[in-house]
Enzyme design. Structure first.
Site, PDB file in Angstrom:
ATOM      1  N   THR A   1       0.844  -1.183   0.000  1.00 10.81           N
ATOM      2  CA  THR A   1       0.000   0.000   0.000  1.00 10.81           C
ATOM      3  C   THR A   1       0.886   1.243   0.000  1.00 10.81           C
ATOM      4  O   THR A   1       1.928   1.280   0.659  1.00 10.81           O
ATOM      5  CB  THR A   1      -0.907   0.011   1.247  1.00 10.81           C
ATOM      6  OG1 THR A   1      -1.716  -1.171   1.239  1.00 10.81           O
ATOM      7  CG2 THR A   1      -1.805   1.229   1.257  1.00 10.81           C
ATOM      8  N   SER A   2       0.486   2.273  -0.735  1.00  8.97           N
ATOM      9  CA  SER A   2       1.206   3.550  -0.791  1.00  8.97           C
ATOM     10  C   SER A   2       2.642   3.330  -1.283  1.00  8.97           C
ATOM     11  O   SER A   2       2.838   2.836  -2.394  1.00  8.97           O
ATOM     12  CB  SER A   2       1.146   4.233   0.576  1.00  8.97           C
ATOM     13  OG  SER A   2       1.644   5.547   0.512  1.00  8.97           O
ATOM     14  N   SER A   3       3.655   3.659  -0.510  1.00  9.68           N
ATOM     15  CA  SER A   3       5.024   3.423  -0.953  1.00  9.68           C
ATOM     16  C   SER A   3       5.259   1.943  -1.227  1.00  9.68           C
ATOM     17  O   SER A   3       6.033   1.576  -2.124  1.00  9.68           O
ATOM     18  CB  SER A   3       6.025   3.920   0.102  1.00  9.68           C
ATOM     19  OG  SER A   3       7.345   3.813  -0.356  1.00  9.68           O
TER      20      SER A   3
ATOM     21  N   HIS B   1      -6.486   8.088   0.580  1.00 14.07           N
ATOM     22  CA  HIS B   1      -5.231   7.345   0.442  1.00 14.07           C
ATOM     23  C   HIS B   1      -5.163   6.178   1.426  1.00 14.07           C
ATOM     24  O   HIS B   1      -4.431   5.214   1.208  1.00 14.07           O
ATOM     25  CB  HIS B   1      -4.054   8.296   0.677  1.00 14.07           C
ATOM     26  CG  HIS B   1      -2.728   7.717   0.291  1.00 14.07           C
ATOM     27  ND1 HIS B   1      -2.437   7.295  -0.993  1.00 14.07           N
ATOM     28  CD2 HIS B   1      -1.603   7.481   1.024  1.00 14.07           C
ATOM     29  CE1 HIS B   1      -1.205   6.826  -1.035  1.00 14.07           C
ATOM     30  NE2 HIS B   1      -0.674   6.923   0.175  1.00 14.07           N
TER      31      HIS B   1
END
Length: 274
Positions: free
Chosen positions: A120-122, A258
């Site tokens: 997730t995300s990075s 996000h």
């Protein structure tokens, strides 16, 4: 090689690559698959271990989990920008994670045809990078709120690309494909399959990034640029999944920020781990 017991999973440290945490389920498959789960910015391997039920489900399904820990002490983001990490065997965090995978495959007689990445995300951004730079290592990926391979490309390992984050880097599918192809020139093997997810209310990595991932991976995989099937209220009410074939699908989550929540069974279904 030094192994340190760390609650329910082990910290592995070696000179060849940065430390990582390894979760071995209570019962391994005879030739266990490996699921890599890189963390998000400002997160840690421990946070990732606690953040989903994937490790718990490993006890049922017998796969090994690798939880890499970013060496970037400034913000704990992964290197998804340097030329090294965006190049096959070029160095950077992507090669560090691949080194972890290769060590684990050898140590536990793992199945090299069943290596996966989810984040997730990075961690999603790194999943895109791993599949782009190392299609010979990974069989599939699942990226939640990430960006296309190469979107954050810059001069250094800890580059924040505001143009990419805010959805201003827009390319054609063929342009994105060229970027992926240049990561591993001459690669002739089968490309990994991919699923991507993004919230429509994401103000950290804008929703346009989902469209760029779609253009990139459909082009790389040789799939149609328009979906062959659309599933409404899929996985959740307000979530729409666009299916481009059996090797790529994209889900847009209406109203989700996000902080999109991982759906473990969806990930395991995609990887064929359950």
């Amino acid at each position: 090689m030094k192994t340190v017991e760390k609650k329910e999973f082990r910290l592995i440290a070696a000179h060849a690559f940065n430390g990582f945490y390894l979760y071995l389920p209570s019962k391994l498959q005879a030739k266990p698959p490996i699921l890599v789960n890189p963390h998000w910015c400002h997160g840690t391997a421990q946070d990732c271990f606690k953040g989903t039920q994937l490790a718990t489900l490993a006890d049922t399904h017998g796969y090994i989990m690798i939880f890499p820990d970013s060496p970037n002490t400034a913000d704990k983001c992964w290197d998804v920008s340097s030329n090294q990490t965006l190049t096959h065997n070029g160095g950077g965090d992507s090669l560090g994670i691949v080194s972890m995978v290769k060590w684990t495959l050898k140590k536990y007689n793992g199945d090299p045809s069943r290596v996966f990445s989810m984040g997730t995300s990075s961690g999603a951004m790194m999943t895109n990078v791993l599949l782009g730079s190392y299609p010979d290592v990974f069989a599939a990926g699942s990226a939640w709120a990430g960006v296309a391979f190469g979107c954050f490309a810059g001069n250094g390992f800890d580059v924040w690309s505001d143009p990419c984050a805010t959805g201003k880097i827009i390319k054609t599918g063929s342009e994105w494909k060229s970027i992926v192809d240049s990561a591993y020139p001459g690669f002739k093997g089968s490309r990994p399959k991919m699923q991507v997810f993004h919230g429509t209310a994401d103000t950290t990595l804008y929703p346009q990034n989902l469209q760029e991932e779609i253009k990139e991976w459909t082009a790389v995989l040789g799939l149609p640029s328009t979906s062959v099937c659309t599933l409404t209220d899929h996985y959740e009410k307000g979530w729409t999944t666009y299916v481009y074939g059996d090797r790529f699908q994209a889900t847009s989550a209406q109203g989700v920020t996000h902080n999109i929540q991982t759906k473990e069974t969806v990930v395991l279904n995609w990887f064929g781990l359950n």
